[in-house]
Design a protein around this motif. Structure first.
Motif, PDB file in Angstrom:
ATOM      1  N   LEU A  76     105.775  38.737  14.870  1.00 15.96           N
ATOM      2  CA  LEU A  76     106.711  38.505  13.770  1.00 15.96           C
ATOM      3  C   LEU A  76     108.116  38.261  14.310  1.00 15.96           C
ATOM      4  O   LEU A  76     108.860  37.424  13.790  1.00 15.96           O
ATOM      5  N   SER A 130     109.472  46.684   9.762  1.00 17.99           N
ATOM      6  CA  SER A 130     108.017  46.605   9.582  1.00 17.99           C
ATOM      7  C   SER A 130     107.434  47.969   9.224  1.00 17.99           C
ATOM      8  O   SER A 130     106.556  48.076   8.362  1.00 17.99           O
ATOM      9  N   THR A 165     113.351  36.935   5.492  1.00 15.04           N
ATOM     10  CA  THR A 165     112.131  36.543   6.206  1.00 15.04           C
ATOM     11  C   THR A 165     111.369  35.450   5.465  1.00 15.04           C
ATOM     12  O   THR A 165     110.814  34.538   6.075  1.00 15.04           O
ATOM     13  N   SER A 178     106.315  33.111  11.532  1.00 10.96           N
ATOM     14  CA  SER A 178     106.699  34.487  11.227  1.00 10.96           C
ATOM     15  C   SER A 178     106.379  34.832   9.776  1.00 10.96           C
ATOM     16  O   SER A 178     106.003  35.964   9.464  1.00 10.96           O
ATOM     17  N   PHE A 208     104.027  37.797   8.535  1.00 11.54           N
ATOM     18  CA  PHE A 208     104.562  38.745   7.556  1.00 11.54           C
ATOM     19  C   PHE A 208     103.564  38.979   6.414  1.00 11.54           C
ATOM     20  O   PHE A 208     103.335  40.118   5.999  1.00 11.54           O
TER      21      PHE A 208
END
Length: 257
Positions: free
Chosen positions: A150, A230, A18, A158, A162
């Protein structure tokens, strides 16, 4: 290896991916999309923003999806086994819905957008409840909105989302008191831009049904995975906080302070 260790390893890898720098393809795609957006009149942007805003608000704050009760007394392994089963069911539902609307041509494909949004939101509410969170809490509904953002945003956006989601439970008091303070313009642009490439082909004759089914299946699959990661992030963060608190208490007992 325990299940907790297994998911921690998967979570660490997901965080790494990510937070990776955007690839050249990501950068080029973002620039092209921003250029296209610059040609769209503000009135059109405003209309789309208002439509998505009302749709999401109706889903988040309506009575339809706020009845799921938090699941208690389950191990993490059992919770996630149940969640994976739910995600599979939602993927099949989304694929069936996408196939039907895709076969109906342009107008039916347009109807797919709000229908798919509703399926995604319902899944997120169910996932949150199975992880033990009360979706009647405004802060939990806002977290769901962040999970959605996200998943369906550019690489750069994103990463911004995050960062906001890290240590979420420690930041609860900083959350906006009014949902209208949420950045709806960015939300609708990112969501629309993300699904455009995947969904436009759904409006084509003959292939629309197949494309609609596959696109919906993959979009829901991606959302389900992001949601699990998440909530794992919150789980491990809370575990760390509890462990740190216990360590502090033990140190105080030993020193007599």
């Amino acid at each position: 290896m325990t299940y907790e260790q297994k998911i921690q390893g998967e979570l660490d890898f997901w965080k790494f991916k990510t937070l990776q720098k955007p690839s050249l393809l990501n950068k080029v795609t973002d620039k092209v999309q921003k250029k296209i957006n610059s040609y769209i009149p503000d009135k059109v942007h405003d209309a789309i923003t208002a439509a998505i805003k009302q749709m999401v608000k109706a889903v988040l704050f309506g009575s339809t999806f706020t009845t799921s009760k938090p699941v208690t007394d389950l191990t993490m392994m059992h919770r996630e086994a149940l969640i994976k089963q739910k995600i599979e069911n939602y993927k099949k539902t989304g694929a069936a819905e996408g196939g039907i609307t895709g076969a109906g041509g342009f107008l039916m494909s347009l109807a797919d957008f709000p229908l798919l949004l509703g399926i995604k939101m319902k899944m997120l509410f169910d996932i949150a409840a199975v992880y033990g969170y009360d979706v009647k809490d405004y802060r939990e509904r806002l977290y769901i909105l962040h999970v959605f953002q996200l998943t369906f945003s550019s690489k750069e956006e994103s990463q911004n989302v995050f960062i906001k989601m890290q240590a979420w439970d420690d930041k609860a008091h900083q959350l906006p008191t009014d949902i209208d303070e949420f950045d709806w313009l960015t939300f609708q642009q990112q969501y629309r831009d993300y699904i455009d490439l995947a969904k436009l082909a759904q409006m084509l004759p003959f292939v629309g049904a197949a494309v609609g089914a596959i696109a919906n299946y993959k979009l829901i699959e991606k959302l389900g995975k992001t949601a699990m990661m998440s909530y794992r992030m919150r789980h491990t963060s809370l575990q760390y906080a509890v462990a740190s608190s216990q360590e502090t208490e033990n140190r105080k007992l030993k020193t007599g302070n």
